[in-house]
Design an enzyme around this catalytic site. Structure first.
Site, PDB file in Angstrom:
ATOM      1  N   ARG A 192      51.094  54.192  49.754  1.00  0.00           N
ATOM      2  CA  ARG A 192      49.528  53.831  49.654  1.00  0.00           C
ATOM      3  C   ARG A 192      49.224  52.385  49.612  1.00  0.00           C
ATOM      4  O   ARG A 192      48.305  51.911  49.980  1.00  0.00           O
ATOM      5  CB  ARG A 192      48.529  54.727  49.057  1.00  0.00           C
ATOM      6  CG  ARG A 192      48.648  54.595  47.690  1.00  0.00           C
ATOM      7  CD  ARG A 192      47.674  55.681  46.798  1.00  0.00           C
ATOM      8  NE  ARG A 192      47.441  55.371  45.442  1.00  0.00           N
ATOM      9  CZ  ARG A 192      48.298  55.486  44.352  1.00  0.00           C
ATOM     10  NH1 ARG A 192      49.489  56.043  44.353  1.00  0.00           N
ATOM     11  NH2 ARG A 192      47.791  55.136  43.332  1.00  0.00           N
ATOM     12  N   THR A 225      37.903  28.029  34.885  1.00  0.00           N
ATOM     13  CA  THR A 225      37.364  29.561  35.257  1.00  0.00           C
ATOM     14  C   THR A 225      38.295  30.398  35.606  1.00  0.00           C
ATOM     15  O   THR A 225      38.432  31.746  35.578  1.00  0.00           O
ATOM     16  CB  THR A 225      36.175  29.535  36.059  1.00  0.00           C
ATOM     17  OG1 THR A 225      36.536  29.053  37.327  1.00  0.00           O
ATOM     18  CG2 THR A 225      34.835  28.942  35.539  1.00  0.00           C
ATOM     19  N   GLY A 226      39.129  29.864  36.398  1.00  0.00           N
ATOM     20  CA  GLY A 226      40.331  30.699  37.257  1.00  0.00           C
ATOM     21  C   GLY A 226      39.823  30.762  38.452  1.00  0.00           C
ATOM     22  O   GLY A 226      40.510  31.512  39.298  1.00  0.00           O
ATOM     23  N   HIS A 279      49.623  47.441  42.105  1.00  0.00           N
ATOM     24  CA  HIS A 279      48.921  48.047  43.135  1.00  0.00           C
ATOM     25  C   HIS A 279      48.786  47.150  44.384  1.00  0.00           C
ATOM     26  O   HIS A 279      48.786  47.188  45.453  1.00  0.00           O
ATOM     27  CB  HIS A 279      47.535  48.237  42.726  1.00  0.00           C
ATOM     28  CG  HIS A 279      47.376  49.382  41.763  1.00  0.00           C
ATOM     29  ND1 HIS A 279      46.170  50.408  42.047  1.00  0.00           N
ATOM     30  CD2 HIS A 279      48.252  50.215  41.093  1.00  0.00           C
ATOM     31  CE1 HIS A 279      46.374  51.183  40.923  1.00  0.00           C
ATOM     32  NE2 HIS A 279      47.652  51.121  40.464  1.00  0.00           N
ATOM     33  N   CYS A 309      42.653  27.112  36.023  1.00  0.00           N
ATOM     34  CA  CYS A 309      41.575  25.990  35.877  1.00  0.00           C
ATOM     35  C   CYS A 309      40.732  26.342  34.780  1.00  0.00           C
ATOM     36  O   CYS A 309      41.146  27.488  34.115  1.00  0.00           O
ATOM     37  CB  CYS A 309      40.966  25.752  37.316  1.00  0.00           C
ATOM     38  SG  CYS A 309      40.137  27.224  37.988  1.00  0.00           S
TER      39      CYS A 309
HETATM   40  C1  RB5 Z   1      36.594  21.767  36.434  1.00  0.00           C
HETATM   41  O1  RB5 Z   1      35.477  21.045  35.746  1.00  0.00           O
HETATM   42  C2  RB5 Z   1      36.256  23.323  36.972  1.00  0.00           C
HETATM   43  O2  RB5 Z   1      35.292  23.267  37.854  1.00  0.00           O
HETATM   44  C3  RB5 Z   1      37.616  23.953  37.252  1.00  0.00           C
HETATM   45  O3  RB5 Z   1      38.379  23.976  36.319  1.00  0.00           O
HETATM   46  C4  RB5 Z   1      37.403  25.376  37.575  1.00  0.00           C
HETATM   47  O4  RB5 Z   1      36.648  26.004  36.771  1.00  0.00           O
HETATM   48  C5  RB5 Z   1      36.889  25.471  38.843  1.00  0.00           C
HETATM   49  O5  RB5 Z   1      36.668  27.000  39.260  1.00  0.00           O
END
Ligand code: RB5
Length: 142
Positions: A132, A66-67, A97, A64
């Site tokens: 571990r 930001t991921g 890990h 997405c």
């Molecule tokens: C979409 O605008 C944005 O919120 C999505 O891609 C993502 O970054 C959400 O965490």
């Protein structure tokens, strides 16, 4: 089989990931989204997470903007260990890990060149199977 999912923010980078997988002859199933039209990342995160958790796919890649949203959602599904990575060290470490089974990428954060290196490292690095780490992964589910 690698499960793929993204939202509109990750669509463009996902096309590059798909081109890489095809070039490497790595099988994948694309759960969408299939265009740059605005959509909701939880829908695609859940499709990919269920495919991995149920064993239909061995690993997943979620993208997405930001991921973050897509990895938060995937980690709600039992058995999923989704790791948001912006560097190769983390991608290698989370396989060794954490035995991470989903890689999350932020397309607005990580450039495509680095992102494809991260994908490569994530897919090629085996879990260490060190006791571990096995113990700690079991503790995640308790
Ligand atoms: C979409 O605008 C944005 O919120 C999505 O891609 C993502 O970054 C959400 O965490």
């Amino acid at each position: 089989m690698i499960a793929l999912g993204c939202d509109h923010g990750g669509y463009s980078l996902m096309q590059e990931v798909i081109a890489y997988l095809e070039q490497q002859n790595i099988a994948y199933e694309n759960f969408g989204t299939y265009s740059q039209e605005s959509c909701d990342y939880p829908v695609f995160a859940k499709k990919v997470a269920h495919a991995v958790a149920e064993g239909k796919c061995e690993k997943g890649i979620l993208i997405c903007g930001t991921g973050i949203g897509i990895s938060i959602t995937a980690n709600k599904i039992k058995g999923i260990r989704a790791a948001l990575c912006g560097d190769c060290f983390s991608a290698k470490a989370t396989r060794e890990h954490n035995d991470a089974n989903i890689l999350a990428l932020g397309a607005r954060v990580t450039g495509p060149g680095l992102a494809l290196e991260i994908v490569k490292v994530f897919l090629e690095t085996p879990f260490s199977k060190e006791p571990r780490h096995v113990k700690r992964i079991a503790q995640i589910e308790q």
